[in-house]
Design an enzyme around this catalytic site. Structure first.
Site, PDB file in Angstrom:
ATOM      1  N   HIS A 156       0.833  -1.176   0.000  1.00  0.00           N
ATOM      2  CA  HIS A 156       0.000   0.000   0.000  1.00  0.00           C
ATOM      3  C   HIS A 156       0.871   1.229   0.000  1.00  0.00           C
ATOM      4  CE1 HIS A 156      -3.437  -2.238  -0.161  1.00  0.00           C
ATOM      5  NE2 HIS A 156      -4.254  -1.272   0.165  1.00  0.00           N
ATOM      6  N   LYS A 173     -15.919   3.747   2.917  1.00  0.00           N
ATOM      7  CA  LYS A 173     -15.957   4.950   2.081  1.00  0.00           C
ATOM      8  C   LYS A 173     -17.350   5.119   1.476  1.00  0.00           C
ATOM      9  CE  LYS A 173     -13.675   5.964  -2.121  1.00  0.00           C
ATOM     10  NZ  LYS A 173     -14.374   5.360  -3.028  1.00  0.00           N
TER      11      LYS A 173
END
Length: 883
Positions: free
Chosen positions: A138, A546
């Site tokens: 990431h 999200k």
């Protein structure tokens, strides 16, 4: 407790002093004085002195462009050093470590004291332990590899300095080395100049294996074995390997056009090359150690006359030659040369295991157990954990890519357009083709580049040595045909074994439908035959949060897992839940032990498979000792969750969660999706646009270059809000929903949930942690410096909301202040705030300058740009979990 902190504090201030001397040597007294003034102002501003806070703002606003970078770097490097001291503290005898490997002993004692658990039951639970950690690249790991190496060495110096008996000259030598390392770091550019390629990311992953896991895993197994012998009188079998490592680096092509079939092929070869390299070092040690002569008849028969004089060495030297030949062949392949496979090429773990295990058995039988259980045992355990592939790879691709490939194929064959068929027609076609003996792909077909890439990837999987690819993950999976399509594409590539194919359910709707999708699949006879009683399903944490906010997402994740566990249990299928959680709270991160025990009962029966992301890999596995500690925590949590599962929530609690979920999702979406001011506010109040310039990961920050929040990847979305300290994604909607339920007269019920239901108490604990890291005066300062006045009311509304949320969470948890039950974390946040605050103020100033210049059509000042990158990296270090 305070003694623990004083050791940490004195290390932090000692490192800070050395950094100060370095800055003075490099840039002169006046810059050091400037930095010191800012630090003192920040400290008293934190203590509540408003005049000093104002002075801090003025001082930072008035820095010249020449001073910006040194000041930003000073605070950023200080935070890296503070993190290093804290990492050392977590494994030092004076610090937290005193308690960590103890986790296993504590868990075993707790289990032994349960009247309903026999020792045999506990033993069986240990034998079925399964922990698979999936390392992902990431972009949140923003520290460069070269600086990480220096910090590892700083850690080693702190460890030696802790020894009270060292002589003065040794102490001076260590201090000199610390000064060198800190000076080297200061004179190294902390920001990468170029984005890493997927191969660079994979190499970063191999470096973690080499520097930490290679030593950490055998050490952890020794620790586990000792605790089991002591508490249960039970010895681990030699072949016992509960831990596996898998990687997404070089395999995850979802939204990353840079990961191609060729890249995956290259990374697979590179991984095998690294494995031969590490095993060669091990075998070299064994060649020198195993000089013994006495051996069993079986071993002597194996080595023949030629090796009878030193049978163990003879076997090790043979293995060494095979490893060298394998390494040379892999090296040639990596350079693109096509060579015939050499005699004795190592492709299977058994080929490594057999000679080593033969030596082990012979040594044991000849009364040399003490030697067998030394380096040889560690190497045997590495063969089981890492083996020939070193780390296995997951392939991940988005579901629509498979649909488009099959659509192109059916149109070419003239049998219709797969993409426009109904779900039932798709399934009928897929099952018919899966059962068919003839191939589906025509020989002379020339598909588009996109489809060719999907087919080539399946080809790579089919050609890879069995055991080097762990699973095929389908992101944005929505229907049974999404799963069947991948099985068909793999069959067409000629794959000869049942590859685990895991649908990833990641939006709120997909999580809610996950159980229906899996139920339909398990009702297909052909499918049941194919999977041989095993199914993996991945639960997406970041995208669901999200999409719907953290409260609604976490409840949807819980319910999806709960339903899947029950469905698979009924169908007699062993389910492995694969958790895709990130380091930050908005992406599902939570302290491991608490998070695992807060899942539905039965969720760890099929073992734990979880992604470890970005900077969290360094915090949890950056050193062998920390690896032991992290693996011990996981082990304790899995044993406890399987043998003492958390209670099933009461029906009334489920109803309250349903209510909280609906209210919080409405509030969250009301701001993020429906408020027309929200996206402009987000773009100006955070460094979201500037983040795209950081050379962070190999994948683009957006799924589509234009578009609102929904097109942003989950990571930049969270990263941006962490930078301006509002931490919005990790709390928005949750507190409002709790407040509403309290107003409905259900506070006592919420308090009971907090007390008696780990799922709910973990949720509140995570909210507290976020609130402890958030900072409203800083968030307000960003607004004042960067946001159009017309949008100020929105910022104020969000900050007021957070203040209300903190009150309601504290009331339900019955706490007088945040993090009351985790003083160590509160302490660590306070310690870092003094250094993070100036970086935040400075960042707002830099964003202001850089945006002003852009507005006036000027070229960006490289000093401002560079300093901005440094503040982004520094705040990430200060927050300890970036995105």
């Amino acid at each position: 407790m305070n003694e623990q902190y004083s050791a940490l504090r004195s290390n932090v201030s000692m490192l800070g002093k050395v950094l100060g001397e370095t800055i003075k040597d490099a840039l002169g007294e006046h810059i050091l004085e400037r930095v010191e003034t800012i630090r003192k102002l920040s400290k008293s501003s934190r203590a509540g002195n408003d005049a000093n806070r104002q002075e801090l703002l003025t001082t930072l606003q008035n820095l010249s462009n020449d001073e910006l970078l040194p000041v930003a770097r000073a605070f950023s490097q200080f935070l890296n050093l503070a993190n290093t001291a804290e990492q050392y503290h977590s494994i030092s005898p004076k610090g937290e470590a005193a308690s960590n490997p103890e986790v296993i002993a504590r868990t075993l004692r707790k289990l032994k004291n349960q009247p309903e658990l026999s020792e045999d039951t506990i033993k069986k639970a240990v034998e079925s332990l399964s922990l698979e950690l999936v390392l992902t690249a990431h972009p949140t790991e923003i520290t460069r590899r070269t600086l990480i190496h220096k910090m590892v060495e700083v850690n080693a110096c702190l460890k030696q300095l802790d020894n009270k008996d060292i002589a003065d000259y040794e102490h001076n030598q260590l201090m000199r080395r610390l000064r060198q390392l800190i000076a080297q770091s200061w004179h190294t550019d902390e920001i990468r100049k170029l984005r890493p390629s997927p191969v660079d990311e994979a190499k970063w992953g191999f470096a973690v294996v080499e520097n930490s896991l290679w030593q950490g895993v055998p050490n952890y197994l020794r620790e586990l074995n000792e605790q089991l012998e002591e508490n249960l009188g039970y010895k681990l079998p030699v072949e016992f390997a509960p831990v596996r490592f898998t990687s997404w680096m070089g395999g995850d092509r979802d939204g990353n056009p840079n990961v191609t079939a060729d890249i995956t092929r290259h990374v697979l070869l590179l991984s095998r090359w690294k494995a031969t390299d590490l095993f060669l070092k091990d075998i070299q040690v064994l060649v020198s150690e195993l000089s013994m002569v006495e051996a069993t008849p079986e071993l002597l028969a194996l080595v023949g006359e030629e090796g009878a004089a030193e049978p163990y060495r003879y076997l090790m030297k043979n293995l060494r030659s095979r490893l060298m030949a394998t390494q040379a062949w892999l090296e040639a392949r990596l350079k693109g040369e096509e060579l015939p496979k050499p005699e004795g090429l190592l492709t299977q773990n058994e080929e490594l295991w057999e000679p080593l295990y033969a030596c082990y058995q012979s040594l044991q039988a000849c009364g040399m157990g003490i030697i067998a259980n030394g380096d040889l045992l560690d190497t045997l355990r590495r063969v089981k954990c890492f083996g020939v592939p070193l780390v296995r790879i997951d392939i991940r691709q988005e579901s629509t890519r498979h649909t488009e490939a099959l659509g192109e194929l059916t149109r070419y064959l003239g049998i219709g357009d797969y993409e426009s068929w109904s779900e039932a027609d798709k399934q009928a076609f897929l099952i018919r083709e899966l059962n068919s003996k003839r191939p589906l792909l025509p020989r002379n077909w020339q598909p588009s580049a996109e489809t060719r890439e999907v087919l080539d990837t399946c080809q790579v999987i089919a050609e890879a040595p069995q055991g080097s690819i762990a699973a095929y993950v389908i992101s944005m999976a929505k229907t049974p045909s999404d799963v069947l399509a991948v099985h068909l594409l793999l069959k067409e590539a000629g794959i000869g074994f049942a590859m685990p194919v895991a649908p990833l359910f990641e939006t709120l709707d997909d999580l809610n439908n996950a159980n229906d999708v899996m139920t339909q699949l398990l009702n297909i006879d052909w499918y049941r035959g194919l999977i041989q009683g095993k199914q993996m399903v991945m639960i997406g944490y970041s995208d669901s949060a999200k999409d719907a906010g953290v409260m609604a997402a976490s409840w949807a994740q819980y319910q999806a897992q709960d339903a899947l566990i029950k469905t698979c249990e009924k169908a007699g299928i062993e389910l492995t839940l694969f958790h895709g959680r990130g380091g930050s709270i908005g992406r599902g991160g939570a302290p491991a032990h608490a998070a695992l025990l807060s899942q539905p009962p039965g969720s760890l029966k099929g073992g734990l498979r979880v992604t470890e992301q970005g900077e969290m890999i360094r915090f949890k596995y950056g050193l062998p000792e920390i690896t032991v500690s992290s693996l011990s925590l996981y082990t304790g949590a899995i044993l406890e969750a399987n043998l003492l599962p958390p209670p099933e929530p009461k029906e009334s609690w489920r109803c309250i969660m349903d209510e909280l979920s609906v209210i919080s999702c409405d509030v969250y979406r009301g701001y993020v999706r429906e408020n027309k001011d929200f996206v402009p506010y987000f773009r100006s109040a955070t460094p979201e646009q500037e983040l795209g310039k950081l050379p962070l990961g190999s994948r683009p920050a957006k799924r589509r270059p234009t578009g609102g929040v929904e097109s942003l990847r989950a990571i930049p979305w969270i990263f941006a809000w962490t930078q301006n300290r509002l931490m919005l994604p990790a709390w928005l909607g949750a507190g409002t929903a709790l407040q509403k339920v309290v107003e409905d007269g259900k506070q006592s019920e919420l308090e009971a949930m907090c007390r008696d239901w780990p799922f709910f108490s973990t949720r509140l604990g995570m909210l507290e942690m976020v609130f402890a890291k958030a900072d409203l005066w800083l968030a307000e300062y960003y607004d004042q410096r960067l946001v159009d006045k017309a949008l100020w009311p929105l910022g104020k509304e969000l900050r007021n909301l957070q203040e209300e949320d903190i009150k309601v969470v504290l009331a339900i948890a019955n706490d007088s202040h945040l993090m009351a039950d985790l003083p160590w974390i509160a302490e660590s946040i306070q310690l870092r705030n003094i250094y993070t605050d100036p970086l935040n103020v400075l960042q707002a100033e830099l964003l202001h300058r850089s945006r002003q210049a852009e507005k006036e059509g000027q070229e960006p000042d490289p000093r401002v740009e560079q300093a901005l990158m440094v503040t982004i990296a520094g705040i990430a270090a200060g927050m300890r979990n970036t995105g």
